[in-house]
Write a protein that holds these residues in place. Structure first.
Motif, PDB file in Angstrom:
ATOM      1  N   ILE A 127       7.789  42.788  12.101  1.00 34.03           N
ATOM      2  CA  ILE A 127       6.929  42.862  12.412  1.00 34.03           C
ATOM      3  C   ILE A 127       5.969  43.203  10.391  1.00 34.03           C
ATOM      4  O   ILE A 127       4.988  43.150  10.232  1.00 34.03           O
ATOM      5  N   TYR A 128       6.527  44.159   9.978  1.00 35.89           N
ATOM      6  CA  TYR A 128       6.384  44.865   9.170  1.00 35.89           C
ATOM      7  C   TYR A 128       7.022  43.727   7.790  1.00 35.89           C
ATOM      8  O   TYR A 128       6.809  44.608   6.300  1.00 35.89           O
ATOM      9  N   MET A 129       8.104  43.857   7.479  1.00 32.48           N
ATOM     10  CA  MET A 129       8.627  42.999   6.821  1.00 32.48           C
ATOM     11  C   MET A 129       7.741  41.729   5.240  1.00 32.48           C
ATOM     12  O   MET A 129       7.177  41.199   6.513  1.00 32.48           O
ATOM     13  N   TRP A 153      15.462  51.134  10.217  1.00 32.08           N
ATOM     14  CA  TRP A 153      15.915  50.044   9.800  1.00 32.08           C
ATOM     15  C   TRP A 153      16.787  49.807  10.479  1.00 32.08           C
ATOM     16  O   TRP A 153      17.249  48.510  11.330  1.00 32.08           O
ATOM     17  N   ASN A 154      16.574  50.604  11.930  1.00 37.34           N
ATOM     18  CA  ASN A 154      17.711  49.899  12.849  1.00 37.34           C
ATOM     19  C   ASN A 154      17.185  49.133  14.294  1.00 37.34           C
ATOM     20  O   ASN A 154      17.748  48.944  14.992  1.00 37.34           O
ATOM     21  N   ASP A 155      16.028  49.771  14.514  1.00 42.08           N
ATOM     22  CA  ASP A 155      15.806  48.220  15.263  1.00 42.08           C
ATOM     23  C   ASP A 155      15.613  46.824  14.916  1.00 42.08           C
ATOM     24  O   ASP A 155      14.209  46.859  14.564  1.00 42.08           O
ATOM     25  N   ARG A 156      15.995  45.882  15.010  1.00 42.24           N
ATOM     26  CA  ARG A 156      14.988  44.692  14.240  1.00 42.24           C
ATOM     27  C   ARG A 156      13.721  43.985  14.837  1.00 42.24           C
ATOM     28  O   ARG A 156      13.522  44.014  13.660  1.00 42.24           O
ATOM     29  N   ASP A 157      14.379  44.061  16.134  1.00 48.48           N
ATOM     30  CA  ASP A 157      12.999  43.438  15.926  1.00 48.48           C
ATOM     31  C   ASP A 157      11.187  44.452  16.019  1.00 48.48           C
ATOM     32  O   ASP A 157      10.426  43.995  15.597  1.00 48.48           O
ATOM     33  N   GLN A 158      12.097  45.123  16.127  1.00 47.27           N
ATOM     34  CA  GLN A 158      10.379  46.475  15.643  1.00 47.27           C
ATOM     35  C   GLN A 158      10.257  46.315  13.944  1.00 47.27           C
ATOM     36  O   GLN A 158       8.938  46.445  13.943  1.00 47.27           O
ATOM     37  N   ARG A 159      10.702  46.703  12.990  1.00 52.91           N
ATOM     38  CA  ARG A 159      10.675  46.708  11.371  1.00 52.91           C
ATOM     39  C   ARG A 159      10.611  45.582  11.445  1.00 52.91           C
ATOM     40  O   ARG A 159      10.009  44.813  10.050  1.00 52.91           O
ATOM     41  N   VAL A 165       9.743  45.416   3.068  1.00 51.38           N
ATOM     42  CA  VAL A 165       8.625  46.155   2.660  1.00 51.38           C
ATOM     43  C   VAL A 165       8.038  46.350   1.669  1.00 51.38           C
ATOM     44  O   VAL A 165       8.867  46.104  -0.018  1.00 51.38           O
ATOM     45  N   LYS A 166       7.374  46.855   0.859  1.00 47.20           N
ATOM     46  CA  LYS A 166       6.357  46.668  -0.254  1.00 47.20           C
ATOM     47  C   LYS A 166       6.665  48.355  -1.123  1.00 47.20           C
ATOM     48  O   LYS A 166       7.132  48.692  -0.903  1.00 47.20           O
TER      49      LYS A 166
END
Length: 135
Positions: free
Chosen positions: A65-67, A57-63, A46-47
């Motif tokens: 989109i922000y990486m 960090w627990n939900d790989r698919d959800q996070r 993340v920035k």
């Protein structure tokens, strides 16, 4: 015996990946110019100074989109006028990163692992006549 520049670049990319906070996929990359000088390094995350909730960090698919991808971080630190020539990444760039890499005039992309979620980079690099090498 001296290691080849491609192996050297990949070792640097692997070292850069160790800075990633992502517990699932740590990605690093390095950009070299034609004279084999290091122009930039980057890793995914993340920035800077972004505060994220503990469960982020627990939900790989959800996070995902922000990486910010390693390639994007590395490209943001150089200009086209520095004549970037080679980028080495621990993971094959995604299609968005492939387009950005293409816009910088980079001639060679090295990678270690296929990015199964987005394989369009192969087609993009072929279209732009960029050499893609899996190490």
């Amino acid at each position: 015996m001296r290691i080849k520049i491609e192996e050297f670049a990949m070792k640097l990319a692997e070292t850069a990946s160790s800075r990633s906070e992502d517990p699932y996929k740590k990605v690093g990359c390095v950009i070299l110019d034609q004279e084999k000088r290091i122009l930039s390094m980057g890793y995914n995350g993340v920035k800077p100074n972004q505060i994220v909730p503990i469960h982020f960090w627990n939900d790989r698919d959800q996070r995902r989109i922000y990486m910010i991808h390693a390639e994007t971080n590395a490209l943001s630190c150089i200009s086209r006028y520095q004549n970037p020539f080679l980028i080495a990444s621990t993971l094959m760039p995604c299609s968005n990163c492939a387009i950005n890499i293409s816009s910088y005039g980079i001639k060679k992309v090295l990678y270690k692992e296929d990015y199964e979620k987005d394989m369009l980079a192969k087609k993009i690099f072929k279209f732009y006549n960029i050499e893609l090498i899996k190490i």
